[in-house]
Design an enzyme around this catalytic site. Structure first.
Site, PDB file in Angstrom:
ATOM      1  N   ARG A   1       0.886  -1.184   0.000  1.00  0.00           N
ATOM      2  CA  ARG A   1       0.000   0.000   0.000  1.00  0.00           C
ATOM      3  C   ARG A   1       0.914   1.222   0.000  1.00  0.00           C
ATOM      4  O   ARG A   1       1.702   1.410   0.935  1.00  0.00           O
ATOM      5  CB  ARG A   1      -0.911  -0.010   1.228  1.00  0.00           C
TER       6      ARG A   1
ATOM      7  N   HIS B   1      -7.239   0.699  -6.494  1.00  0.00           N
ATOM      8  CA  HIS B   1      -7.457  -0.169  -5.330  1.00  0.00           C
ATOM      9  C   HIS B   1      -8.127  -1.463  -5.839  1.00  0.00           C
ATOM     10  O   HIS B   1      -9.301  -1.718  -5.561  1.00  0.00           O
ATOM     11  CB  HIS B   1      -8.327   0.562  -4.302  1.00  0.00           C
TER      12      HIS B   1
ATOM     13  N   GLN C   1     -10.085  -4.004  -3.580  1.00  0.00           N
ATOM     14  CA  GLN C   1     -11.374  -3.516  -3.091  1.00  0.00           C
ATOM     15  C   GLN C   1     -12.485  -3.815  -4.099  1.00  0.00           C
ATOM     16  O   GLN C   1     -13.531  -4.356  -3.747  1.00  0.00           O
ATOM     17  CB  GLN C   1     -11.284  -1.996  -2.839  1.00  0.00           C
TER      18      GLN C   1
ATOM     19  N   ASP D   1     -17.250   7.038  -1.763  1.00  0.00           N
ATOM     20  CA  ASP D   1     -16.043   6.895  -0.930  1.00  0.00           C
ATOM     21  C   ASP D   1     -15.772   8.254  -0.290  1.00  0.00           C
ATOM     22  O   ASP D   1     -16.425   9.250  -0.633  1.00  0.00           O
ATOM     23  CB  ASP D   1     -14.880   6.436  -1.842  1.00  0.00           C
TER      24      ASP D   1
ATOM     25  N   CYS E   1     -16.367   1.402   0.392  1.00  0.00           N
ATOM     26  CA  CYS E   1     -15.199   0.569   0.717  1.00  0.00           C
ATOM     27  C   CYS E   1     -14.807   0.668   2.192  1.00  0.00           C
ATOM     28  O   CYS E   1     -14.122  -0.223   2.706  1.00  0.00           O
ATOM     29  CB  CYS E   1     -14.018   0.939  -0.174  1.00  0.00           C
TER      30      CYS E   1
ATOM     31  N   ARG F   1     -13.432  -8.967   1.376  1.00  0.00           N
ATOM     32  CA  ARG F   1     -12.009  -8.699   1.121  1.00  0.00           C
ATOM     33  C   ARG F   1     -11.195  -9.943   1.484  1.00  0.00           C
ATOM     34  O   ARG F   1     -10.275 -10.348   0.779  1.00  0.00           O
ATOM     35  CB  ARG F   1     -11.516  -7.496   1.950  1.00  0.00           C
TER      36      ARG F   1
HETATM   37  N1  NVA Z   1      -9.986   6.405  -1.397  1.00  0.00           N
HETATM   38  C1  NVA Z   1      -9.614   6.032  -0.057  1.00  0.00           C
HETATM   39  C2  NVA Z   1      -9.811   4.569   0.151  1.00  0.00           C
HETATM   40  C3  NVA Z   1      -9.455   4.057   1.506  1.00  0.00           C
HETATM   41  C4  NVA Z   1      -9.627   2.585   1.628  1.00  0.00           C
HETATM   42  C5  NVA Z   1      -8.164   6.423   0.196  1.00  0.00           C
HETATM   43  O1  NVA Z   1      -7.339   6.242  -0.707  1.00  0.00           O
HETATM   44  O2  NVA Z   1      -7.869   6.915   1.280  1.00  0.00           O
HETATM   45  N1   CP Z   2     -11.240  -0.371   2.339  1.00  0.00           N
HETATM   46  C1   CP Z   2      -9.961  -0.439   2.785  1.00  0.00           C
HETATM   47  O1   CP Z   2      -9.020  -0.696   2.025  1.00  0.00           O
HETATM   48  O2   CP Z   2      -9.816  -0.223   4.120  1.00  0.00           O
HETATM   49  P1   CP Z   2      -8.480  -0.013   4.950  1.00  0.00           P
HETATM   50  O3   CP Z   2      -7.935   1.330   4.586  1.00  0.00           O
HETATM   51  O4   CP Z   2      -8.916  -0.097   6.382  1.00  0.00           O
HETATM   52  O5   CP Z   2      -7.494  -1.106   4.590  1.00  0.00           O
END
Ligand code: NVA
Ligand code: CP
Length: 308
Positions: free
Chosen positions: A105, A132, A135, A221, A261, A289
């Site tokens: 990540r 992502h 997801q 989101d 998500c 997930r």
């Molecule tokens: N769009 C959000 C998703 C978190 C799971 C982010 O990137 O923070």
């Molecule tokens: N939806 C998702 O990826 O959640 P986290 O940021 O908690 O991993």
């Protein structure tokens, strides 16, 4: 070195591979629910590298790897040499000599692409600024569980054209459905950044109510994704009319599902009575997930498994 199969964005897999993965997910999930041990990844190790925070992604990969008989190691920028400027290419060389699979990540997609290029083992995108894929893999599996095939259906994306939105748009091309997108002015989809082949599978709407009309699934989101915190105030103002509320859900089909998500901000991108209401499947979505990623890890490490 023989080419390694990675999962860096949704379009890395074909529709046929997704059909296999969804079948496989069902099999793995059913077995897990019956408390039947399934340990195909004994002696395999997953390294998870987090440069941003996470609850679901960490938990689902770590628990999933344990449940498949393997081990998972959590690494973050603060405690590793990555935070002190060790080149990504060097880290990839070293880490991929010690483990069988890597999940990352991070910020720019370019970082994970560079890592993958120098990795001897498969790399999975656990979220970047651009995408992502794990997801949306879970989201589509959840849709199929509740409603059957997503082919030809309409998904309404309300809010920011972020990593999850871009991934839905790629998925629409691969799995042949439509996305109606509504973003505030200045936050529109950038087809090139989204990695799209064309514009056949999505339509943009200035009015979010119009985007939701007739949809089979409404999803949104956060207004401010990780890494964009400096823009928070400005985004709150720009996105104020892009909240998914009961009135917006009424524009969609009566049996439309609601997904998010997570983590969610009730009263911002979604009203509490929608996310906590009868059309919401967010908890199934989060649980899935775990199941889809177990199928994904098995596929990347062992290839296709013939049905039992
Ligand atoms: N769009 C959000 C998703 C978190 C799971 C982010 O990137 O923070
Ligand atoms: N939806 C998702 O990826 O959640 P986290 O940021 O908690 O991993």
């Amino acid at each position: 070195m023989k080419p390694v199969k990675h999962y860096l964005q949704f379009k890395d897999f074909t529709r046929e591979e997704y059909e296999y993965l969804f079948e496989r997910t069902r099999w793995i999930k059913d077995k897990f629910k019956r408390y039947e041990p399934y340990w195909p990844l004994q002696d395999r190790t997953l390294a998870m590298i987090f440069e941003k925070q996470s609850t679901r992604t960490r938990l689902s990969f770590e628990a999933g790897m344990h449940q498949l008989g393997g081990a998972a190691i959590y690494l973050n920028t603060r405690d590793t040499q990555l935070g002190r400027g060790e080149p990504v290419e060097d880290a990839a060389q070293v880490i991929s000599r010690m483990v069988d699979l890597v999940m990352i990540r991070t910020f720019e997609q370019e970082i994970i692409e560079r890592f993958a290029k120098h990795s001897r083992v498969p790399v999975i995108n656990g979220l970047t600024n651009e995408y992502h894929p794990c997801q949306v893999l879970a989201d589509i599996y959840t849709y199929i569980e509740h409603r059957g095939s997503i082919q030809g259906k309409t998904v309404a994306w309300i809010g920011d054209s972020n990593n999850v939105c871009n991934t839905w748009l790629q998925a629409a091309e691969v799995l042949d459905f439509n996305v109606h997108v509504s973003t505030p002015p200045g936050y529109e989809v950038e087809p090139e950044r989204a990695g799209l082949y064309g514009t056949d599978h999505f339509e943009s709407f200035a009015d979010p109510m119009e985007a939701a009309r007739g949809a089979d699934l409404v999803t949104t989101d956060v207004w401010t994704s990780m890494g964009f915190e400096d823009e928070d105030e400005q985004r709150r103002r720009a996105f104020a009319d892009w909240q998914v509320d009961a009135e917006m859900m009424r524009q969609a089909k009566p049996d439309a599902l609601f997904m998010h998500c997570l983590p969610a901000h009730r009263g911002e991108e979604v009203a509490a009575d929608v996310i906590d209401g009868p059309q919401s499947v967010v908890w199934d979505e989060a649980e899935n997930r775990l199941h889809v990623q177990k199928a994904l890890m098995e596929y990347l490490l062992l290839g296709r498994i013939a049905p039992a």
